[in-house]
Scaffold this motif. Sequence first.
Motif, PDB file in Angstrom:
ATOM      1  N   PRO A   1      -5.308  -1.267 -12.967  1.00 46.47           N
ATOM      2  CA  PRO A   1      -4.776  -2.700 -12.605  1.00 46.47           C
ATOM      3  C   PRO A   1      -5.409  -3.524 -11.495  1.00 46.47           C
ATOM      4  O   PRO A   1      -5.561  -4.635 -11.600  1.00 46.47           O
ATOM      5  N   TRP A   2      -5.982  -2.917 -10.448  1.00 42.53           N
ATOM      6  CA  TRP A   2      -6.808  -3.316  -9.579  1.00 42.53           C
ATOM      7  C   TRP A   2      -7.945  -4.064 -10.132  1.00 42.53           C
ATOM      8  O   TRP A   2      -8.474  -5.436  -9.887  1.00 42.53           O
ATOM      9  N   PHE A   3      -8.813  -3.158 -11.064  1.00 39.65           N
ATOM     10  CA  PHE A   3      -9.856  -3.692 -11.599  1.00 39.65           C
ATOM     11  C   PHE A   3      -9.612  -4.935 -12.425  1.00 39.65           C
ATOM     12  O   PHE A   3     -10.613  -6.049 -12.373  1.00 39.65           O
TER      13      PHE A   3
ATOM     14  N   PHE B   1      -6.476   2.791 -10.879  1.00 38.90           N
ATOM     15  CA  PHE B   1      -7.426   1.573 -10.221  1.00 38.90           C
ATOM     16  C   PHE B   1      -7.723   0.530 -11.497  1.00 38.90           C
ATOM     17  O   PHE B   1      -8.219  -0.452 -11.135  1.00 38.90           O
TER      18      PHE B   1
ATOM     19  N   TYR C   1      -6.647  -6.987 -12.653  1.00 38.11           N
ATOM     20  CA  TYR C   1      -5.806  -7.983 -12.151  1.00 38.11           C
ATOM     21  C   TYR C   1      -5.892  -8.266 -10.736  1.00 38.11           C
ATOM     22  O   TYR C   1      -5.111  -9.031 -10.206  1.00 38.11           O
ATOM     23  N   GLY C   2      -6.460  -7.269  -9.809  1.00 33.53           N
ATOM     24  CA  GLY C   2      -6.681  -7.501  -8.600  1.00 33.53           C
ATOM     25  C   GLY C   2      -5.477  -7.001  -8.003  1.00 33.53           C
ATOM     26  O   GLY C   2      -5.419  -7.485  -6.594  1.00 33.53           O
ATOM     27  N   GLU C   3      -4.791  -6.184  -8.383  1.00 29.30           N
ATOM     28  CA  GLU C   3      -3.518  -5.853  -7.615  1.00 29.30           C
ATOM     29  C   GLU C   3      -3.557  -4.026  -7.589  1.00 29.30           C
ATOM     30  O   GLU C   3      -3.689  -3.465  -8.642  1.00 29.30           O
ATOM     31  N   LEU C   4      -3.283  -3.712  -6.349  1.00 24.72           N
ATOM     32  CA  LEU C   4      -3.396  -2.330  -5.971  1.00 24.72           C
ATOM     33  C   LEU C   4      -2.022  -1.744  -6.393  1.00 24.72           C
ATOM     34  O   LEU C   4      -1.120  -1.685  -5.283  1.00 24.72           O
ATOM     35  N   THR C   5      -1.735  -1.468  -7.578  1.00 19.36           N
ATOM     36  CA  THR C   5      -0.392  -1.221  -8.093  1.00 19.36           C
ATOM     37  C   THR C   5      -0.534  -0.130  -9.234  1.00 19.36           C
ATOM     38  O   THR C   5      -1.429  -0.119  -9.889  1.00 19.36           O
ATOM     39  N   THR C   6       0.509   0.892  -9.267  1.00 23.35           N
ATOM     40  CA  THR C   6       0.590   1.518 -10.442  1.00 23.35           C
ATOM     41  C   THR C   6       1.923   2.261 -10.591  1.00 23.35           C
ATOM     42  O   THR C   6       2.839   1.744 -10.020  1.00 23.35           O
TER      43      THR C   6
ATOM     44  N   PHE D   1       2.079   1.978  -3.422  1.00 21.25           N
ATOM     45  CA  PHE D   1       1.032   2.545  -4.263  1.00 21.25           C
ATOM     46  C   PHE D   1       0.891   3.923  -3.860  1.00 21.25           C
ATOM     47  O   PHE D   1       0.708   4.876  -4.807  1.00 21.25           O
TER      48      PHE D   1
ATOM     49  N   MET E   1       0.929  -1.251  -0.054  1.00 17.59           N
ATOM     50  CA  MET E   1      -0.235   0.031   0.093  1.00 17.59           C
ATOM     51  C   MET E   1       0.817   1.333  -0.145  1.00 17.59           C
ATOM     52  O   MET E   1       0.512   2.296  -0.449  1.00 17.59           O
TER      53      MET E   1
END
Length: 241
Positions: A57-59, A55, A61-66, A4, A1
């Motif tokens: 990548p999270w949507f 968001f 691939y389920g990963e909270l990253t950028t 991110f 987190m």
Amino acid sequence: MSDFLVSALKGMYPAYLLLALWGIGARMRHGEWKWLGFDTLLLGMFLLFEALMLFLPWFFYGELTTSRRYLLIGVPLYFPFAAQGVRELWKICGNRRAILLLVGWSVFLLYDIYSPLIKEYTSAKKSRERQLSRAAAAWIRDDWRRNTGAECAIGKIAVLRCDQYRSGRRPLVESPFERIGYLCGGEEYAAFLRPEGVEPDYIVIEEPRPDFDGEWIPVHTIHHCFGVLYIYRQTGVFDEE
């Protein structure tokens, strides 16, 4: 987190963002903000773009990253508001103090831009990584050229996801020092290549690995004032050339 949040903050470029927020506040205070006009449209486009980059990548691939390099694309959208912030700063501080502040701000921006390069020579950790990477890359480049007669090659890489782009250049080098692959004329080995059946041509590590069992052979050891590196080459890699 935390990674991110840091990427999100740096990607919006806080040095300009603070001026933009100041400019937006000034326009609202002066009654210049057009809620149904271009001001709201421009701000909305910036917020929508940044939200998608944060968001998606999270949507998918389920990963909270950028990555901040993607967020930086939207920064010019708030430049008009940042210009308004500079104008307000000039009004409040007066000519002399405003000029001093802008000079100091410009020096900070230049340092921020060139700090990765500066750290290569001032940070013990970065300097060590640079020296060892250059030494390993030079040996791998010579070894590859001696055995193939070419600076690099284009390898066969399976079709990957859109976010798993690769140049296809070889040699592929797996190492904690990621830049070695680029410096030797090939590229860094990405972990997502292994499930596709693509193995690295070289492995460069700081500790010997006797458990490679013949699939990887030790070909060189670099003794440097900054440390020792062990270079392993995939068995039969040049038989494929």
